[in-house]
Every structure is written in structure tokens, then in C-alpha cells.
Enzyme design. Structure first.
Site, mmCIF file in Angstrom:
data_model
loop_
_atom_site.group_PDB
_atom_site.id
_atom_site.type_symbol
_atom_site.label_atom_id
_atom_site.label_comp_id
_atom_site.label_asym_id
_atom_site.label_seq_id
_atom_site.Cartn_x
_atom_site.Cartn_y
_atom_site.Cartn_z
ATOM 1 N N GLY A 147 -17.057 11.198 -0.641
ATOM 2 C CA GLY A 147 -16.568 9.858 -0.938
ATOM 3 C C GLY A 147 -16.441 8.917 0.232
ATOM 4 O O GLY A 147 -15.429 8.240 0.373
ATOM 5 N N GLN B 180 -10.747 9.791 6.747
ATOM 6 C CA GLN B 180 -10.639 8.391 7.166
ATOM 7 C C GLN B 180 -9.526 7.708 6.378
ATOM 8 O O GLN B 180 -9.208 6.550 6.619
ATOM 9 C CB GLN B 180 -11.967 7.668 6.895
ATOM 10 C CG GLN B 180 -13.134 8.254 7.672
ATOM 11 C CD GLN B 180 -14.469 7.749 7.138
ATOM 12 O OE1 GLN B 180 -14.934 6.679 7.506
ATOM 13 N NE2 GLN B 180 -15.078 8.516 6.253
ATOM 14 N N SER C 75 -18.815 5.884 2.527
ATOM 15 C CA SER C 75 -20.073 5.144 2.626
ATOM 16 C C SER C 75 -20.700 5.302 4.015
ATOM 17 O O SER C 75 -21.781 4.759 4.257
ATOM 18 C CB SER C 75 -19.834 3.666 2.325
ATOM 19 O OG SER C 75 -18.961 3.127 3.290
ATOM 20 N N HIS D 203 -7.955 7.359 10.924
ATOM 21 C CA HIS D 203 -7.586 5.941 10.867
ATOM 22 C C HIS D 203 -6.095 5.709 10.670
ATOM 23 O O HIS D 203 -5.689 4.633 10.254
ATOM 24 C CB HIS D 203 -8.397 5.246 9.762
ATOM 25 C CG HIS D 203 -9.866 5.210 10.059
ATOM 26 N ND1 HIS D 203 -10.831 4.969 9.113
ATOM 27 C CD2 HIS D 203 -10.533 5.389 11.237
ATOM 28 C CE1 HIS D 203 -12.034 5.005 9.686
ATOM 29 N NE2 HIS D 203 -11.880 5.267 10.960
ATOM 30 N N VAL E 193 -5.844 6.743 4.898
ATOM 31 C CA VAL E 193 -4.507 6.630 5.477
ATOM 32 C C VAL E 193 -3.449 7.151 4.501
ATOM 33 O O VAL E 193 -2.262 7.114 4.794
ATOM 34 C CB VAL E 193 -4.197 5.169 5.908
ATOM 35 C CG1 VAL E 193 -5.151 4.743 7.013
ATOM 36 C CG2 VAL E 193 -4.283 4.196 4.728
ATOM 37 N N ASP E 194 -3.899 7.630 3.328
ATOM 38 C CA ASP E 194 -2.931 8.202 2.384
ATOM 39 C C ASP E 194 -2.615 9.645 2.778
ATOM 40 O O ASP E 194 -3.275 10.234 3.633
ATOM 41 C CB ASP E 194 -3.477 8.114 0.943
ATOM 42 C CG ASP E 194 -4.724 8.965 0.717
ATOM 43 O OD1 ASP E 194 -4.674 10.189 0.950
ATOM 44 O OD2 ASP E 194 -5.774 8.411 0.302
ATOM 45 N N ARG F 89 0.843 -1.203 0.000
ATOM 46 C CA ARG F 89 0.000 0.000 0.000
ATOM 47 C C ARG F 89 0.880 1.257 0.000
ATOM 48 O O ARG F 89 0.597 2.230 -0.660
ATOM 49 C CB ARG F 89 -0.916 0.041 1.232
ATOM 50 C CG ARG F 89 -1.875 -1.123 1.424
ATOM 51 C CD ARG F 89 -3.075 -1.065 0.511
ATOM 52 N NE ARG F 89 -2.769 -1.337 -0.877
ATOM 53 C CZ ARG F 89 -2.414 -2.543 -1.358
ATOM 54 N NH1 ARG F 89 -2.331 -3.583 -0.572
ATOM 55 N NH2 ARG F 89 -2.133 -2.684 -2.630
#
Ligand code: APR
Length: 230
Positions: A169, A86, A171, A104, A88-89, A56
Site C-alpha cells: 500500500g 511511512q 505509491s 515519517h 504516522v498511525d 488526525r
């Protein structure tokens, strides 16, 4: 100065080439989420988990912020902007946004398995045997399922001070992040941008909600332009 609070999820980075979670059969890049994103998974197979996040991290370093990320930076010309993500990038930071809270965790950081306060930048592969100064194995600085969300309190305070909330973006299925909206004052307007918008309790109870069906790179720059022209 008005304060815009932006809550982003995986869809924010989809057009940069990073896959979302819930529209991929519950798999995260081919893995059962619990095997790579839970303390149980880590205890069962550390090599698998380390390898997974190494992939990742390498992938992240090969992609770029999209027009959605870039447009949020422009908002800072006229507004106080706080991004609560949220993801992690680090694409919001690389685009140039100044205030980004990661609920996160962050792929480009690692922490000690024994001392959660020992957190360091990390851009290469993380391997078994990479230790903190006290001799404990380092792990990805990611909030796994079942773990506490330490940034939640700060995120709630920020949200409670919002004059406008933009949701992009996500859910809205994973709590506590999905419940953040409850902290925004009842009269605060909310704009939710998503090509396949979800709903949840907090969203259903907003008094001023606008849903825009579209993508982050497409619709968000238009919304930003309108906000800057106001
Ligand atoms: N632009 C905007 N939204 C998009 C785009 C796009 N180009 N493509 C997809 N989406 C939307 C989908 O319609 C969906 O509503 O992004 C959302 C992605 O939802 P999820 O995959 O569930 O991601 P997210 O809400 O961020 O997940 C929350 O769950 O697995 C955990 O920790 C992980 O942070 C993650 C959390």
C-alpha cells in the site's frame, strides 16, 4: 530464523478508515499538503497545523487495525519480522507487531521545537502554550516535507538484512523511503501488494519481484497464510 522486512504506506491503513494521500487530488483531508506538512506551513500558521494534527489524532483514536495489520502479527510465529512504515498511525503497534520503525514520525507523540531529542507520548489535543520542560512550544512528532528522515539509517540497515521484502500500500513516490529497496540484497525476493501498483527505479531493477493487485485486508492475509504454511 528468516527475516521478513515489511514496508508499508498509507494503503495499509485505508481499510481501517484512514485516507491515503495521492489518490485524493494531492489534498490531505482537504488541505494542501505543504500548508500542513512543511516547516513553512508551521511558521505561517501554527494554529492551522496544530488543529490539523489534532483532528488526525482524534480520528486515529477512533479507528482500529484491519485484517492486514492483524495478519502481519501472525508472521512473527515463524519469522523475524521488522515493519518499516511511512504511516504516522499506530495501527501496527495496536495490532500487536513488536518491531515497528516509523520513517515519517508518529501522531501519538510530540516533540520540542527547540530540542529534537525531547519526544513524549501525546494522545490528547496539542495546543499553543503546551511547552517542553525548558519552555519551548511542542510540535507534532511528524517528519515534514523538507526535513531530515532520522530513522532512515536504521531502516536501511534492517532492509539490508532481509530474506524477503513485503511492500504494502504505497505509491513509492516519496524519497528517501521509496528508495529503501535498494538496500535489500539483489537476490532477495520482493512481494508488492497494492490495488493500483506503482513503479519506480528500485522496483524495476529487482530480479525477483511478484506484484499482487489487491488490498491489504484482502490479499495480505492470504500471503501470510502461504508464508506460514511453507
Ligand atoms: N490496500 C493496499 N493498498 C491500497 C489500498 C488498500 N486498501 N488502498 C489504496 N492503496 C494504495 C494506493 O493504490 C497507493 O499506491 O496505497 C497507496 C497509497 O499511496 P500514497 O497515498 O502516495 O501513500 P504513501 O505511499 O504512503 O505516501 C508516502 O507521502 O504524503 C507523504 O508522508 C506522507 O508517508 C506519506 C508518504
Amino acid at each position: 530464523m528468516e527475516h521478513i522486512v515489511v514496508l508499508t504506506g498509507a494503503g495499509m491503513s485505508a481499510e481501517s478508515g484512514l485516507r491515503t494521500f495521492r489518490d485524493a487530488d494531492g489534498l490531505w483531508e482537504g488541505h494542501d499538503v505543504m500548508s500542513v506538512a512543511s516547516p513553512e506551513g508551521w511558521h505561517r500558521d501554527r494554529d492551522l497545523v496544530l488543529q490539523f494534527y489534532n483532528e488526525r489524532r482524534r480520528q486515529l483514536l477512533s479507528v482500529q487495525p484491519n485484517n492486514g495489520h492483524l495478519s502481519l502479527v501472525k508472521l512473527e510465529q515463524h519469522y523475524k519480522v521488522s515493519i518499516i512504515t511511512q504511516n504516522v498511525d499506530d495501527l501496527h503497534e495496536r495490532a500487536g507487531s513488536n518491531t515497528v520503525v516509523h520513517l515519517h514520525g508518529e501522531l501519538t507523540k510530540v516533540r520540542s521545537t527547540a530540542d529534537p531529542t525531547y519526544v513524549v507520548e501525546w494522545r490528547e489535543d496539542l495546543n499553543r502554550g503546551n511547552l517542553c520542560p525548558k519552555g519551548h512550544q511542542l510540535r507534532p512528532h511528524i517528519v515534514w516535507f523538507g526535513e531530515a528522515v532520522p530513522m532512515m539509517e536504521q531502516a536501511a540497515i534492517i532492509t539490508s538484512e532481509a530474506d524477503l521484502v513485503l511492500i504494502i500500500g504505497t505509491s513509492l513516490q516519496v524519497y528517501p523511503a521509496a528508495g529503501l529497496l535498494a538496500y535489500a540484497p539483489t537476490q532477495t525476493p520482493v512481494i508488492y501488494i497494492d490495488p493500483n501498483p506503482a513503479t519506480n527505479y528500485e522496483l524495476e531493477h529487482r530480479t525477483d519481484l511478484k506484484i499482487l493487485e489487491g488490498t491489504a485486508a484482502n490479499v495480505l492475509p492470504q500471503v501470510v497464510r502461504e508464508l506460514l504454511n511453507k
